[in-house]
Each structure stands twice: as C-alpha cells, then as structure tokens.
Design a protein around this motif. Structure first.
Motif, PDB file in Angstrom:
ATOM      1  N   MET A   1     -39.736 -62.605  16.725  1.00 10.88           N
ATOM      2  CA  MET A   1     -40.052 -63.358  15.518  1.00 10.88           C
ATOM      3  C   MET A   1     -39.904 -64.843  15.789  1.00 10.88           C
ATOM      4  O   MET A   1     -39.238 -65.233  16.755  1.00 10.88           O
ATOM      5  N   ILE A   2     -40.533 -65.651  14.973  1.00 13.18           N
ATOM      6  CA  ILE A   2     -40.496 -67.099  15.148  1.00 13.18           C
ATOM      7  C   ILE A   2     -39.514 -67.703  14.155  1.00 13.18           C
ATOM      8  O   ILE A   2     -39.571 -67.422  12.960  1.00 13.18           O
TER       9      ILE A   2
ATOM     10  N   GLN B   1     -39.701 -71.946  16.820  1.00 13.46           N
ATOM     11  CA  GLN B   1     -38.960 -71.627  18.032  1.00 13.46           C
ATOM     12  C   GLN B   1     -38.941 -70.115  18.223  1.00 13.46           C
ATOM     13  O   GLN B   1     -38.712 -69.358  17.274  1.00 13.46           O
ATOM     14  N   ALA B   2     -39.211 -69.653  19.439  1.00 15.58           N
ATOM     15  CA  ALA B   2     -39.194 -68.221  19.742  1.00 15.58           C
ATOM     16  C   ALA B   2     -37.760 -67.724  19.803  1.00 15.58           C
ATOM     17  O   ALA B   2     -36.959 -68.222  20.589  1.00 15.58           O
TER      18      ALA B   2
ATOM     19  N   ILE C   1     -44.055 -69.509  22.562  1.00 11.95           N
ATOM     20  CA  ILE C   1     -44.935 -69.561  21.395  1.00 11.95           C
ATOM     21  C   ILE C   1     -46.328 -69.923  21.886  1.00 11.95           C
ATOM     22  O   ILE C   1     -46.480 -70.804  22.741  1.00 11.95           O
ATOM     23  N   THR C   2     -47.331 -69.232  21.372  1.00  7.33           N
ATOM     24  CA  THR C   2     -48.714 -69.523  21.745  1.00  7.33           C
ATOM     25  C   THR C   2     -49.629 -69.304  20.544  1.00  7.33           C
ATOM     26  O   THR C   2     -49.181 -68.859  19.483  1.00  7.33           O
TER      27      THR C   2
ATOM     28  N   TRP D   1     -45.454 -72.886  24.494  1.00  9.61           N
ATOM     29  CA  TRP D   1     -44.372 -73.818  24.175  1.00  9.61           C
ATOM     30  C   TRP D   1     -43.069 -73.047  23.955  1.00  9.61           C
ATOM     31  O   TRP D   1     -43.096 -71.899  23.486  1.00  9.61           O
ATOM     32  N   LYS D   2     -41.961 -73.663  24.270  1.00 12.24           N
ATOM     33  CA  LYS D   2     -40.662 -73.126  23.868  1.00 12.24           C
ATOM     34  C   LYS D   2     -40.392 -73.472  22.412  1.00 12.24           C
ATOM     35  O   LYS D   2     -39.817 -72.686  21.664  1.00 12.24           O
ATOM     36  N   ARG D   3     -40.814 -74.686  22.036  1.00 11.52           N
ATOM     37  CA  ARG D   3     -40.742 -75.135  20.652  1.00 11.52           C
ATOM     38  C   ARG D   3     -42.075 -75.784  20.309  1.00 11.52           C
ATOM     39  O   ARG D   3     -42.683 -76.420  21.154  1.00 11.52           O
TER      40      ARG D   3
END
Length: 274
Positions: free
Chosen positions: A1-2, A14-15, A22-23, A34-36
């Motif tokens: 979830m994000i 944020q993952a 995240i894409t 991205w990480k964030r």
C-alpha cells in the motif's frame, strides 16, 4: 500500500506495504520508479502504485523490449481515429474510443478490420479486435445491411457507430466482452432482444421507438436510461425489460438514478423487472 504524507500544498507518496518502489499505475511503456513521490492533488494519487523489486525488474524488461511503431502507421492512426483517438507519445500506446492501452499489434488489427465495409454492407464477424475506427461510413443511410455483422467478435470492447445506426438480427451474437456502444441504435423495437445477452454491457445509446429487452445487462449505468428517455422517437407507451439489479437501482434513491422513474412516467416508458 502507499502511505500518504501531507507536505503543505504537496502530497508525498511512499511505498510501505511490502513494495519497494512507486511507479505509474496507468498503461505506459516508459515506467519511472521512485522511493518517494510528490504530487499536487489527491486526484493524482490514483496514477501511482506500489511495486516490489521483482515487479520493477519485470516492468523494466518489458519497457526495454518495446519498439516505437512506424511513423507512417502513427500518422494513419491519428487521421483515421479523428477526434476519438490518437497515438500517445507519453505512454507509447494507441488510444481509441476510450481505450488507452492499445498495443501496436492490436492497432494493426483494428486498422485492417475497420476496412470491412463495402457498398453499405458491414461484415466484421469473428474479427480479433478490441474496437474499430468510428464507423461513420453510413452518412445518414438507413438501408445498411448489418445482419450478424459483429457476431463472434469475442474480444470487442467498445463500438462507436453512426447516430441512428440500424440493428439487425444477430448483430451482437457472442460479443461477450462488449462494454460500451456509442451512437444511437435504431430499429430496436423490430429486434428487441439483440442486447439481451450482453452481460458485460455498461453503456449503450438507444433511440427508443418500442418495447426492448435489456434483461441480460446487469451492469448498465444510469446514463443509459437518461439517454433513452431523452431521445425517444414517438409518444406511444413502451416497455423496457431490465435486469433485477438494474430495476432495484431504478426504484431506489441512489445518486444518479434518482428521478429517472419520474421522467419515464412522463414519457410513457415502463421499466419491467425480468
């Protein structure tokens, strides 16, 4: 979830749910990771999803294998689709009639299949396509032979037809994936059951002139019935048979469905539960 963190006018994604990155969640051949990720509005959140390292590697391999379609075909597609489609340079997919993830291979089939109209006779049966170019070749003609013309197009998802398009027996037989039909279907009273087996149909535009059977279409949206009532062709009483789930919505106070029955009464249209 994000995980969502509010940062002043921005929203930080944020993952955190077991994924690592995240894409983009929408179809694209150009994934970024991205990480964030900072976004401007809550609406943008749905454009992103969380993926694991393994999923990231698979998407990267998929993107690396992608090849840009020939410019000549892209130009042809943009001309033939008109206002209803385009080649999307940002995603690398073709778009048409609301579909935004059409591959080059699928687009080639659509291009070839859309040419199956000769001298006013539409013959599209058994074609392996998701949609067609807008079928506007009728140009107001009412004597088109459309008998069984889309039969066994099992992968067909969306159609865009001429307004006042005449239906014929068997026109949509075995169109099990058909979800949306744009264009005013006419002659429905003479062929009242042509849509009755389209269990995945969500939207259709019908020029109502008599009794019709929509009892097999459990997923129909409220906008279908608003269109039917707004485009009636006569003032005689007509019965529209609907699926029990649709009938329950028509008789409820659910948003979007409220008021449809009142308009139907004024138009002498009766909705009957199958």
């Amino acid at each position: 979830m994000i995980e969502i963190n509010n940062k002043s006018q921005y929203i930080e994604l944020q993952a955190v749910g077991g994924g690592d990155w995240i894409t983009q969640s929408h179809p694209t051949n150009f994934h970024e990771f991205w990480k964030r990720k900072m976004v401007m509005t809550e609406a943008e959140i749905e454009d992103y999803m969380e993926v694991t390292d393994k999923q990231k590697a698979a998407l990267e391999a998929q993107d690396a294998a992608w090849e840009e379609p020939p410019k000549s075909f892209i130009n042809r597609w943009n001309i033939c689709t008109g206002a209803y489609g385009c080649y999307n340079n940002v995603t690398g997919y073709f778009e048409l009639n609301g579909l935004k993830d059409i591959t080059y291979e699928q687009a080639q089939k659509i291009d070839k299949g859309s040419g199956n109209c000769v001298a006013g006779v539409f013959k599209f049966g058994r074609l392996d396509v998701r949609t067609f170019y807008p079928l506007i070749g009728a140009n107001g003609m009412f004597n088109l032979d459309t008998t069984r013309c889309f039969t066994h197009c099992s992968k067909l998802e969306v159609l865009r037809l001429d307004w006042y398009f005449p239906v014929s027996p068997g026109i949509f037989n075995s169109c099990t994936s058909l979800r949306r039909i744009y264009g005013g279907l006419s002659n429905m009273s003479a062929n009242p059951t042509v849509l009755s087996d389209l269990s995945n149909l969500e939207y259709v535009e019908i020029v109502l002139s008599g009794n019709i059977d929509l009892s097999g279409c459990r997923l129909l949206e409220a906008s279908v019935f608003k269109y039917i009532l707004a485009n009636r062709r006569n003032t005689k009483e007509a019965i529209v048979k609907v699926h029990p789930e649709v009938f329950d919505k028509l008789t409820s106070n659910v948003a979007d469905w409220e008021g449809i029955l009142d308009i139907a009464t004024e138009c002498q249209v009766l909705f009957a539960r199958d």
